[in-house]
Design a protein around this motif. Structure first.
Motif, short mmCIF file in Angstrom:
data_model
loop_
_atom_site.label_atom_id
_atom_site.label_comp_id
_atom_site.label_asym_id
_atom_site.label_seq_id
_atom_site.Cartn_x
_atom_site.Cartn_y
_atom_site.Cartn_z
N SER A 34 -49.48 0.68 29.19
CA SER A 34 -50.16 0.78 30.48
C SER A 34 -50.25 -0.58 31.15
CB SER A 34 -51.56 1.36 30.31
OG SER A 34 -51.48 2.69 29.87
N LYS A 35 -50.48 -1.60 30.36
CA LYS A 35 -50.62 -2.96 30.89
C LYS A 35 -49.26 -3.59 31.21
CE LYS A 35 -52.50 -7.49 29.80
NZ LYS A 35 -53.13 -8.33 28.78
N ASN A 36 -48.27 -3.37 30.36
CA ASN A 36 -46.99 -4.07 30.48
C ASN A 36 -45.85 -3.24 31.04
OD1 ASN A 36 -47.78 -6.65 29.15
ND2 ASN A 36 -48.24 -5.25 27.47
N GLY A 37 -46.07 -1.97 31.27
CA GLY A 37 -44.97 -1.11 31.74
C GLY A 37 -44.05 -0.80 30.58
N GLU A 38 -42.78 -0.95 30.78
CA GLU A 38 -41.79 -0.64 29.75
C GLU A 38 -41.75 -1.76 28.71
OE1 GLU A 38 -37.72 1.34 30.56
OE2 GLU A 38 -37.36 -0.82 30.52
N MET A 39 -41.69 -1.35 27.43
CA MET A 39 -41.60 -2.31 26.34
C MET A 39 -40.63 -1.81 25.29
SD MET A 39 -45.59 -3.40 25.71
CE MET A 39 -45.19 -4.71 24.55
N SER A 40 -39.97 -2.74 24.62
CA SER A 40 -39.08 -2.37 23.52
C SER A 40 -39.92 -2.14 22.26
CB SER A 40 -38.07 -3.48 23.25
OG SER A 40 -38.70 -4.62 22.70
N VAL A 41 -39.32 -1.45 21.32
CA VAL A 41 -39.99 -1.20 20.04
C VAL A 41 -40.34 -2.52 19.36
CG1 VAL A 41 -39.76 -0.14 17.76
CG2 VAL A 41 -38.84 1.02 19.76
N GLY A 74 -28.03 0.20 24.57
CA GLY A 74 -27.36 -0.22 23.34
C GLY A 74 -28.15 0.26 22.14
N ARG A 75 -28.52 -0.67 21.26
CA ARG A 75 -29.28 -0.31 20.06
C ARG A 75 -30.79 -0.39 20.29
NH1 ARG A 75 -27.18 -3.35 14.98
NH2 ARG A 75 -27.59 -1.38 13.94
N ASN A 76 -31.19 -0.81 21.48
CA ASN A 76 -32.61 -0.98 21.77
C ASN A 76 -33.18 0.25 22.46
OD1 ASN A 76 -32.82 -3.70 20.82
ND2 ASN A 76 -31.71 -4.33 22.66
N ALA A 77 -34.43 0.55 22.12
CA ALA A 77 -35.15 1.65 22.77
C ALA A 77 -36.34 1.05 23.51
CB ALA A 77 -35.64 2.66 21.73
N PHE A 78 -36.52 1.48 24.75
CA PHE A 78 -37.61 1.01 25.58
C PHE A 78 -38.48 2.21 25.95
CE2 PHE A 78 -34.15 -1.93 26.06
CZ PHE A 78 -34.77 -3.17 26.06
N TYR A 79 -39.79 2.04 25.79
CA TYR A 79 -40.73 3.12 26.06
C TYR A 79 -41.63 2.76 27.23
CZ TYR A 79 -39.48 5.33 21.65
OH TYR A 79 -38.79 5.96 20.65
N ARG A 80 -42.08 3.79 27.91
CA ARG A 80 -43.05 3.64 28.99
C ARG A 80 -43.91 4.90 29.06
NH1 ARG A 80 -42.44 2.31 34.02
NH2 ARG A 80 -40.83 0.80 33.62
N MET A 81 -45.06 4.78 29.68
CA MET A 81 -45.93 5.93 29.88
C MET A 81 -45.31 6.86 30.91
SD MET A 81 -48.56 5.46 27.91
CE MET A 81 -49.60 6.77 28.53
N SER A 83 -47.11 8.99 32.70
CA SER A 83 -48.07 8.87 33.81
C SER A 83 -49.26 8.05 33.33
CB SER A 83 -48.53 10.25 34.29
OG SER A 83 -49.46 10.80 33.38
N ASP A 84 -50.14 7.73 34.25
CA ASP A 84 -51.33 6.96 33.88
C ASP A 84 -52.54 7.86 33.57
OD1 ASP A 84 -51.74 7.79 36.47
OD2 ASP A 84 -52.36 5.82 37.21
N HIS A 85 -52.32 9.16 33.47
CA HIS A 85 -53.42 10.09 33.24
C HIS A 85 -54.12 9.85 31.90
CE1 HIS A 85 -51.23 12.15 36.43
NE2 HIS A 85 -52.38 12.70 36.74
N ILE A 86 -53.36 9.54 30.86
CA ILE A 86 -53.96 9.31 29.54
C ILE A 86 -54.86 8.08 29.59
CG2 ILE A 86 -53.49 8.75 27.11
CD1 ILE A 86 -52.69 11.58 27.74
N THR A 87 -54.38 7.02 30.22
CA THR A 87 -55.17 5.80 30.34
C THR A 87 -56.45 6.05 31.14
OG1 THR A 87 -53.10 4.58 30.30
CG2 THR A 87 -55.05 3.35 30.92
N GLU A 88 -56.34 6.80 32.20
CA GLU A 88 -57.51 7.16 33.00
C GLU A 88 -58.52 7.95 32.17
OE1 GLU A 88 -56.15 9.21 36.50
OE2 GLU A 88 -54.94 7.50 37.14
N ALA A 89 -58.03 8.89 31.37
CA ALA A 89 -58.92 9.67 30.51
C ALA A 89 -59.60 8.78 29.47
CB ALA A 89 -58.14 10.79 29.82
N MET A 90 -58.86 7.79 28.93
CA MET A 90 -59.44 6.86 27.97
C MET A 90 -60.58 6.06 28.63
SD MET A 90 -55.93 5.56 26.11
CE MET A 90 -56.65 4.09 25.38
N ARG A 91 -60.36 5.59 29.84
CA ARG A 91 -61.41 4.84 30.56
C ARG A 91 -62.64 5.73 30.79
NH1 ARG A 91 -56.87 2.74 33.75
NH2 ARG A 91 -56.50 0.63 33.01
N CYS A 92 -62.41 6.96 31.17
CA CYS A 92 -63.50 7.89 31.42
C CYS A 92 -64.30 8.14 30.13
CB CYS A 92 -62.94 9.20 31.97
SG CYS A 92 -64.20 10.43 32.35
#
Length: 98
Positions: A34-41, A74-81, A83-92
């Protein structure tokens, strides 16, 4: 405050998502993405100090449940959320615990 009633199907979907994130490592991954956007494993592993096998397990499961999306380069996998719904629910939920 108005109380909403949920259908059985909505409650089952909600329980499915809550179970999918109900682990401190998964919640930390969600915070990082949520903070960094897309990140590699490997970036996630470095930030969390956990093994790649453990992080990959969490990422794969959350991706399969529609919480994360994956992009391969290539051999790298990048993940991202997805949506931001999960993060919003965590804050709530944190506000409710105060």
């Amino acid at each position: 405050m108005k109380t909403e009633c949920f259908t059985r199907e909505e409650l089952e979907k909600l329980a499915y998502v809550l179970k999918a994130v109900a682990h401190p490592n998964r919640l930390k991954i969600i915070c990082l993405l949520s903070k960094n956007g897309e990140m590699s494993v490997s970036d996630i592993c470095d930030r969390m100090g956990c093994s790649q096998a453990l992080i990959s397990h969490h990422l794969t499961d959350m991706q399969a449940k529609g919480i994360l999306s994956i992009r391969r380069e290539g051999r790298n996998a990048f993940y991202r959320m997805v949506s931001d719904h999960i993060t919003e629910a965590m804050r709530c939920m944190m506000k409710c615990m105060k």
